[in-house]
Design a protein around this motif. Structure first.
Motif, PDB file in Angstrom:
ATOM      1  N   MET A   1       0.851  -1.176   0.000  1.00 20.42           N
ATOM      2  CA  MET A   1       0.000   0.000   0.000  1.00 20.42           C
ATOM      3  C   MET A   1       0.894   1.236   0.000  1.00 20.42           C
ATOM      4  N   ASN A   2       0.460   2.271  -0.703  1.00 15.17           N
ATOM      5  CA  ASN A   2       1.192   3.527  -0.691  1.00 15.17           C
ATOM      6  C   ASN A   2       0.306   4.622  -0.073  1.00 15.17           C
ATOM      7  N   LEU A   3       0.851   5.824   0.053  1.00 16.41           N
ATOM      8  CA  LEU A   3       0.094   6.906   0.708  1.00 16.41           C
ATOM      9  C   LEU A   3      -1.177   7.280  -0.038  1.00 16.41           C
ATOM     10  N   GLU A   4      -1.141   7.268  -1.362  1.00 16.53           N
ATOM     11  CA  GLU A   4      -2.336   7.625  -2.130  1.00 16.53           C
ATOM     12  C   GLU A   4      -3.446   6.594  -1.912  1.00 16.53           C
ATOM     13  N   GLU A   5      -3.092   5.308  -1.886  1.00 18.46           N
ATOM     14  CA  GLU A   5      -4.081   4.263  -1.613  1.00 18.46           C
ATOM     15  C   GLU A   5      -4.625   4.402  -0.197  1.00 18.46           C
ATOM     16  N   LEU A   6      -3.737   4.694   0.739  1.00 24.42           N
ATOM     17  CA  LEU A   6      -4.149   4.893   2.130  1.00 24.42           C
ATOM     18  C   LEU A   6      -5.132   6.055   2.226  1.00 24.42           C
ATOM     19  N   ARG A   7      -4.805   7.139   1.588  1.00 26.53           N
ATOM     20  CA  ARG A   7      -5.685   8.316   1.571  1.00 26.53           C
ATOM     21  C   ARG A   7      -7.041   7.961   0.967  1.00 26.53           C
ATOM     22  N   ASN A   8      -7.027   7.230  -0.134  1.00 34.90           N
ATOM     23  CA  ASN A   8      -8.283   6.847  -0.795  1.00 34.90           C
ATOM     24  C   ASN A   8      -9.158   5.981   0.105  1.00 34.90           C
ATOM     25  N   GLY A  76       0.868   9.550  22.828  1.00 34.52           N
ATOM     26  CA  GLY A  76       1.155   9.318  24.239  1.00 34.52           C
ATOM     27  C   GLY A  76       1.252   7.839  24.548  1.00 34.52           C
ATOM     28  N   ASN A  77       1.305   7.533  25.817  1.00 30.99           N
ATOM     29  CA  ASN A  77       1.443   6.147  26.253  1.00 30.99           C
ATOM     30  C   ASN A  77       0.055   5.546  26.437  1.00 30.99           C
ATOM     31  N   THR A  78      -0.526   5.076  25.343  1.00 29.32           N
ATOM     32  CA  THR A  78      -1.894   4.582  25.396  1.00 29.32           C
ATOM     33  C   THR A  78      -2.052   3.344  24.524  1.00 29.32           C
ATOM     34  N   LEU A  79      -2.996   2.516  24.886  1.00 29.28           N
ATOM     35  CA  LEU A  79      -3.327   1.343  24.079  1.00 29.28           C
ATOM     36  C   LEU A  79      -4.460   1.650  23.102  1.00 29.28           C
ATOM     37  N   MET A  80      -4.953   2.874  23.115  1.00 30.66           N
ATOM     38  CA  MET A  80      -6.110   3.218  22.284  1.00 30.66           C
ATOM     39  C   MET A  80      -5.731   3.693  20.884  1.00 30.66           C
ATOM     40  N   TRP A  81      -4.444   3.941  20.620  1.00 30.52           N
ATOM     41  CA  TRP A  81      -3.988   4.411  19.315  1.00 30.52           C
ATOM     42  C   TRP A  81      -2.776   3.594  18.878  1.00 30.52           C
ATOM     43  N   ASN A  82      -2.799   3.153  17.625  1.00 29.95           N
ATOM     44  CA  ASN A  82      -1.693   2.389  17.046  1.00 29.95           C
ATOM     45  C   ASN A  82      -1.115   3.105  15.842  1.00 29.95           C
ATOM     46  N   SER A  83       0.190   2.988  15.674  1.00 31.46           N
ATOM     47  CA  SER A  83       0.834   3.342  14.416  1.00 31.46           C
ATOM     48  C   SER A  83       0.920   2.063  13.602  1.00 31.46           C
ATOM     49  N   VAL A  84       0.459   2.119  12.373  1.00 31.13           N
ATOM     50  CA  VAL A  84       0.486   0.960  11.477  1.00 31.13           C
ATOM     51  C   VAL A  84       1.366   1.338  10.288  1.00 31.13           C
ATOM     52  N   TYR A  85       2.517   0.663  10.192  1.00 35.60           N
ATOM     53  CA  TYR A  85       3.484   0.945   9.137  1.00 35.60           C
ATOM     54  C   TYR A  85       3.059   0.221   7.867  1.00 35.60           C
ATOM     55  N   ILE A  86       2.818   0.993   6.815  1.00 32.88           N
ATOM     56  CA  ILE A  86       2.197   0.439   5.618  1.00 32.88           C
ATOM     57  C   ILE A  86       3.167  -0.339   4.733  1.00 32.88           C
ATOM     58  N   GLN A  87       4.459  -0.253   5.002  1.00 29.63           N
ATOM     59  CA  GLN A  87       5.432  -0.959   4.181  1.00 29.63           C
ATOM     60  C   GLN A  87       6.123  -2.072   4.961  1.00 29.63           C
ATOM     61  N   LYS A  88       5.539  -2.473   6.054  1.00 35.57           N
ATOM     62  CA  LYS A  88       6.120  -3.567   6.844  1.00 35.57           C
ATOM     63  C   LYS A  88       5.265  -4.813   6.678  1.00 35.57           C
ATOM     64  N   ASP A  89       5.078  -5.572   7.728  1.00 32.36           N
ATOM     65  CA  ASP A  89       4.443  -6.892   7.637  1.00 32.36           C
ATOM     66  C   ASP A  89       2.922  -6.888   7.808  1.00 32.36           C
ATOM     67  N   PRO A  91      -0.662  -6.753   6.380  1.00 35.04           N
ATOM     68  CA  PRO A  91      -1.323  -6.897   5.080  1.00 35.04           C
ATOM     69  C   PRO A  91      -2.242  -5.713   4.765  1.00 35.04           C
ATOM     70  N   ASP A  92      -2.308  -5.344   3.498  1.00 31.28           N
ATOM     71  CA  ASP A  92      -3.158  -4.229   3.064  1.00 31.28           C
ATOM     72  C   ASP A  92      -4.607  -4.433   3.498  1.00 31.28           C
ATOM     73  N   LYS A  93      -5.088  -5.645   3.375  1.00 29.92           N
ATOM     74  CA  LYS A  93      -6.479  -5.947   3.755  1.00 29.92           C
ATOM     75  C   LYS A  93      -6.710  -5.615   5.231  1.00 29.92           C
ATOM     76  N   LEU A  94      -5.736  -5.946   6.087  1.00 26.05           N
ATOM     77  CA  LEU A  94      -5.870  -5.641   7.512  1.00 26.05           C
ATOM     78  C   LEU A  94      -5.840  -4.139   7.753  1.00 26.05           C
ATOM     79  N   ILE A  95      -5.016  -3.421   7.023  1.00 27.99           N
ATOM     80  CA  ILE A  95      -4.964  -1.963   7.182  1.00 27.99           C
ATOM     81  C   ILE A  95      -6.339  -1.359   6.894  1.00 27.99           C
ATOM     82  N   VAL A  96      -6.978  -1.816   5.828  1.00 26.24           N
ATOM     83  CA  VAL A  96      -8.322  -1.331   5.490  1.00 26.24           C
ATOM     84  C   VAL A  96      -9.307  -1.683   6.606  1.00 26.24           C
TER      85      VAL A  96
END
Length: 122
Positions: A1-8, A76-89, A91-96
């Protein structure tokens, strides 16, 4: 996935608002005036990621399973927000799916009236 797909994918959410309240280098997505996702356009080390709201129990499972899911950058230090790296492991389907999950997490925190208003807009 790239940034344009993520934005879409974010823009495909019904009644979404795209804005940049933190400056031109961070894109924020909101529903009902509540943020559900954001990402920097020029991250350090060119590792693109999106930060999304997540159920805390699901957060633990996701962080244990994927190297590309970590604590929310700038959240901050919270379990309520995640960073999801789009070029790592992750899957695109999970990101969606996580984008949609983030929206649901925001909606369920709205008042009953606002929840109904949002669902009626769909």
């Amino acid at each position: 996935m790239n940034l344009e797909e993520l934005r879409n994918h974010c823009l495909a959410i019904k009644n979404v608002e795209e804005c940049s309240p933190f400056g031109d280098d961070v894109v924020v997505y909101k529903i009902m005036n509540k943020m559900f996702a954001y990402f920097p356009l020029n991250p350090k080390e060119n590792e693109h990621f999106i930060v999304m709201k997540c159920d805390p129990e699901k957060t633990i499972e996701l962080r244990e399973r994927y190297e590309g899911i970590t604590k929310g950058y700038y959240a901050g230090n919270t379990l309520m927000w995640n960073s999801v790296y789009i070029q790592k492991d992750v899957p695109d389907k999970l990101i969606v799916e996580l984008i949609e999950h983030s929206v649901e997490e925001v909606v369920k925190k709205l008042s009953k009236d606002k929840q109904k208003e949002y669902r009626d807009m769909l």
